[in-house]
Scaffold this motif. Sequence first.
Motif, PDB file in Angstrom:
ATOM      1  N   SER A 264      14.246  47.299  16.649  1.00 23.75           N
ATOM      2  CA  SER A 264      14.336  47.340  18.116  1.00 23.75           C
ATOM      3  C   SER A 264      15.456  46.526  18.453  1.00 23.75           C
ATOM      4  O   SER A 264      15.389  45.265  17.692  1.00 23.75           O
ATOM      5  N   GLU A 265      16.016  46.295  19.567  1.00 24.97           N
ATOM      6  CA  GLU A 265      16.909  45.368  19.394  1.00 24.97           C
ATOM      7  C   GLU A 265      16.109  44.826  20.955  1.00 24.97           C
ATOM      8  O   GLU A 265      16.891  43.562  21.574  1.00 24.97           O
ATOM      9  N   MET A 266      15.528  44.404  21.495  1.00 25.38           N
ATOM     10  CA  MET A 266      14.363  43.906  22.963  1.00 25.38           C
ATOM     11  C   MET A 266      12.954  44.221  22.534  1.00 25.38           C
ATOM     12  O   MET A 266      13.065  46.044  23.523  1.00 25.38           O
ATOM     13  N   SER A 267      12.682  43.885  22.183  1.00 23.96           N
ATOM     14  CA  SER A 267      10.362  44.162  22.152  1.00 23.96           C
ATOM     15  C   SER A 267       9.413  43.429  23.523  1.00 23.96           C
ATOM     16  O   SER A 267      10.334  42.088  23.666  1.00 23.96           O
ATOM     17  N   ASN A 268       8.174  43.453  23.885  1.00 22.07           N
ATOM     18  CA  ASN A 268       7.828  43.205  24.510  1.00 22.07           C
ATOM     19  C   ASN A 268       6.977  42.863  24.095  1.00 22.07           C
ATOM     20  O   ASN A 268       5.895  43.770  23.338  1.00 22.07           O
ATOM     21  N   LYS A 269       5.479  42.125  24.997  1.00 22.53           N
ATOM     22  CA  LYS A 269       4.232  41.726  24.784  1.00 22.53           C
ATOM     23  C   LYS A 269       3.802  42.251  26.274  1.00 22.53           C
ATOM     24  O   LYS A 269       4.557  42.016  27.091  1.00 22.53           O
ATOM     25  N   MET A 270       3.009  42.701  26.416  1.00 26.65           N
ATOM     26  CA  MET A 270       2.217  43.433  26.991  1.00 26.65           C
ATOM     27  C   MET A 270       0.452  42.793  27.492  1.00 26.65           C
ATOM     28  O   MET A 270       0.124  42.614  26.140  1.00 26.65           O
ATOM     29  N   VAL A 271       0.235  43.085  28.685  1.00 24.44           N
ATOM     30  CA  VAL A 271      -1.323  42.242  28.576  1.00 24.44           C
ATOM     31  C   VAL A 271      -1.820  43.307  29.791  1.00 24.44           C
ATOM     32  O   VAL A 271      -1.090  44.071  30.613  1.00 24.44           O
ATOM     33  N   LEU A 312      -6.911  51.936  34.482  1.00 23.47           N
ATOM     34  CA  LEU A 312      -5.287  52.042  34.936  1.00 23.47           C
ATOM     35  C   LEU A 312      -4.410  53.186  34.030  1.00 23.47           C
ATOM     36  O   LEU A 312      -4.724  52.605  33.263  1.00 23.47           O
ATOM     37  N   ARG A 313      -3.340  53.994  34.914  1.00 27.06           N
ATOM     38  CA  ARG A 313      -2.633  54.215  34.425  1.00 27.06           C
ATOM     39  C   ARG A 313      -1.472  53.445  34.211  1.00 27.06           C
ATOM     40  O   ARG A 313      -0.464  54.190  33.036  1.00 27.06           O
ATOM     41  N   TYR A 314      -1.623  52.496  34.550  1.00 26.79           N
ATOM     42  CA  TYR A 314       0.036  52.032  34.615  1.00 26.79           C
ATOM     43  C   TYR A 314      -0.604  50.546  33.913  1.00 26.79           C
ATOM     44  O   TYR A 314      -0.893  49.679  34.872  1.00 26.79           O
ATOM     45  N   PRO A 315      -1.724  50.220  33.005  1.00 26.92           N
ATOM     46  CA  PRO A 315      -2.010  49.231  32.856  1.00 26.92           C
ATOM     47  C   PRO A 315      -1.164  48.733  31.485  1.00 26.92           C
ATOM     48  O   PRO A 315      -1.570  46.970  32.160  1.00 26.92           O
ATOM     49  N   ALA A 316      -0.258  48.107  31.464  1.00 26.98           N
ATOM     50  CA  ALA A 316       1.078  47.522  31.041  1.00 26.98           C
ATOM     51  C   ALA A 316       1.961  46.056  32.114  1.00 26.98           C
ATOM     52  O   ALA A 316       2.867  46.361  32.236  1.00 26.98           O
ATOM     53  N   GLY A 317       0.488  44.997  31.592  1.00 23.58           N
ATOM     54  CA  GLY A 317       1.390  43.685  32.926  1.00 23.58           C
ATOM     55  C   GLY A 317       2.461  42.894  31.759  1.00 23.58           C
ATOM     56  O   GLY A 317       2.250  42.618  31.130  1.00 23.58           O
ATOM     57  N   SER A 318       3.454  42.925  32.331  1.00 26.51           N
ATOM     58  CA  SER A 318       4.934  41.906  31.908  1.00 26.51           C
ATOM     59  C   SER A 318       4.618  40.593  31.510  1.00 26.51           C
ATOM     60  O   SER A 318       4.556  40.512  32.537  1.00 26.51           O
ATOM     61  N   ILE A 319       4.531  39.841  30.508  1.00 26.17           N
ATOM     62  CA  ILE A 319       4.512  38.630  30.768  1.00 26.17           C
ATOM     63  C   ILE A 319       5.400  37.201  30.343  1.00 26.17           C
ATOM     64  O   ILE A 319       5.528  36.692  29.288  1.00 26.17           O
ATOM     65  N   ALA A 320       6.654  38.382  30.251  1.00 21.48           N
ATOM     66  CA  ALA A 320       7.403  37.716  29.602  1.00 21.48           C
ATOM     67  C   ALA A 320       8.250  37.092  28.271  1.00 21.48           C
ATOM     68  O   ALA A 320       8.448  35.780  28.160  1.00 21.48           O
ATOM     69  N   ILE A 321       7.356  37.441  27.380  1.00 23.68           N
ATOM     70  CA  ILE A 321       8.133  37.137  25.923  1.00 23.68           C
ATOM     71  C   ILE A 321       8.755  38.645  25.742  1.00 23.68           C
ATOM     72  O   ILE A 321       7.825  39.780  25.693  1.00 23.68           O
ATOM     73  N   HIS A 322       9.697  38.165  25.062  1.00 26.56           N
ATOM     74  CA  HIS A 322      10.388  38.880  24.126  1.00 26.56           C
ATOM     75  C   HIS A 322      10.904  38.667  23.164  1.00 26.56           C
ATOM     76  O   HIS A 322      11.047  37.041  22.300  1.00 26.56           O
ATOM     77  N   ILE A 323      11.427  39.413  22.217  1.00 26.25           N
ATOM     78  CA  ILE A 323      11.920  38.888  20.723  1.00 26.25           C
ATOM     79  C   ILE A 323      13.419  39.937  21.054  1.00 26.25           C
ATOM     80  O   ILE A 323      13.442  40.929  21.630  1.00 26.25           O
ATOM     81  N   ILE A 324      14.453  39.229  21.050  1.00 25.75           N
ATOM     82  CA  ILE A 324      15.917  39.323  21.285  1.00 25.75           C
ATOM     83  C   ILE A 324      16.528  40.201  19.559  1.00 25.75           C
ATOM     84  O   ILE A 324      16.832  39.253  19.552  1.00 25.75           O
ATOM     85  N   ASP A 325      17.308  40.551  19.485  1.00 29.78           N
ATOM     86  CA  ASP A 325      18.444  40.964  18.670  1.00 29.78           C
ATOM     87  C   ASP A 325      19.249  40.869  18.966  1.00 29.78           C
ATOM     88  O   ASP A 325      19.952  40.580  20.340  1.00 29.78           O
ATOM     89  N   ARG A 326      20.052  39.495  18.232  1.00 30.13           N
ATOM     90  CA  ARG A 326      21.302  38.450  18.717  1.00 30.13           C
ATOM     91  C   ARG A 326      22.178  39.451  18.798  1.00 30.13           C
ATOM     92  O   ARG A 326      23.210  39.550  19.763  1.00 30.13           O
TER      93      ARG A 326
END
Length: 474
Positions: A264-271, A312-326
């Motif tokens: 992945s070039e940019m990954s995300n965490k959801m709650v 919820l059909r759209y349960p995935a909330g973004s919490i602004a935590i990412h892994i980013i490829d340089r």
Amino acid sequence: MTTEELISAYRAAGQGQVFAFWDSLSPQARDQLAAEAAEVDLAEVERLNRTLVFKAGGGGVNLDGLAPAPYEPLPENGGNPAKWAEAKAAGEAALRAGRVAAFTVAGGQGTRLGYDGPKGTFPVTPLKKKTLFHVFAEKIRAAGLRYGRPLHWFIMTSHANHLQTETFFAQNHYFGLDKNRVHFFRQGRMPAVDFSGKILLETPGSLALSPDGHGGSLRALHRSGALDLMKAEGIDTISYFQVDNPIVRSIDPAFIGFHLLSRSEMSNKMVTKAYPEEKVGHFCVQNGKVIVVEYSDMPMEMQRETAPDGTLRYPAGSIAIHIIDREFARRLARGGEGVALPFHRADKKIPTIDGAGQPVKPEKANGVKFEMFVFDALPFANNSIVIETARADDFSPVKNAEGLDSPQTSRDDQMRQFARWLKAGGATVETDATGVPKQLMEISPLFGYDTDSFVERWHSLPIKPEIRDGLYLE
Ligand code: UTP
């Protein structure tokens, strides 16, 4: 460009008001104003005026073909434990190989908290009153010790808080980190305009400039040389988190591993959203790409929509935590045909001056600030993934002075986490009905920073400390 040429360019762009007080300024003040004016891309301001300021509603978001983003659930929520174990091992290997850097965006203005100083210098822990920067420093130090490779930590500041931030670290001896591995750089800034698109002055000799948003971090990483430094150090994986979240797992091996294994070039965490109206962005897919649709852009009936099982059909909330490829960060920062983060419009109360040069403190929004958001990078990323995290172990931001997401809620969440860890280690902890321990206590990330590391350390203690008021473990 000479100063005369600069002033002419401003006049030609209909922004001559910037130099309204020029004749009355000292040579020094003129130099400052000219330098700030030269920093502004007038063509960009003209474009933003056209697309965001003059356009009612500010654009709107295309919801065509939108679907909920798939995500990797936690093992306790039905995820595959073997897959999580594999990801953790891959992340740990990357940490042992020194491929990972921590990256904190700390350039925000923190207006809602109303604290006088860089937000990272705000005290947050329940007992020791450690500051946000101190907590992150201990987490980063702990990860370095655990994996045998001290990490580099990149901190993005703003023009307004850069010096204070650097001084704070120096005064605190970098909280035990090697100062050669802590890197500060400023983010870019943008001028604010009034509702007729005129660039505002903050004083007769300075523009109303503000940070260009957390999305400015990609440009700033590139421009500051941070990406080159990472490359030289063999770092290709950037662990991105915000300055306001003391319980964030700054360095999370499983997250890093999922990112690397998926290429992945940019990954995300959801709650999982706590309730349908919760004000978080939503992870969605559109045209085969993961994107975040902000709560303000998603119609409420969609936010309330449920799946056949009632969730919820759209349960995935973004919490602004990412892994980013340089190299992904570099590609986006360089821009080019169709590759650029959009700006967003924010109507704000912007301190300015009146026609006589006297300060004006507006009581309602008097202009527009332009900001980029880091999650707008997602549609450009290949193989972007979303993984689930437990809110209680990753997200409790300090945004407001009181109420929701405040120092009090964050302190309680930290205390609940300490209680859970102690209980997981077999200790008896008295708590209230919400899980907050009755005794004031604190656990340093150097002792343990998640259940596993805590329990391991706890079990290694020949004599267990008494659970009492003032308990501190480091
Ligand atoms: P917020 O969106 O909470 O904004 O930032 P803020 O400026 O800190 O606070 P308010 O809205 O004025 O109360 C989320 C994260 O993004 C960083 C912040 O420092 C925080 O870590 N950020 C935000 C930047 O680094 N630069 C920016 O221009 C904006």
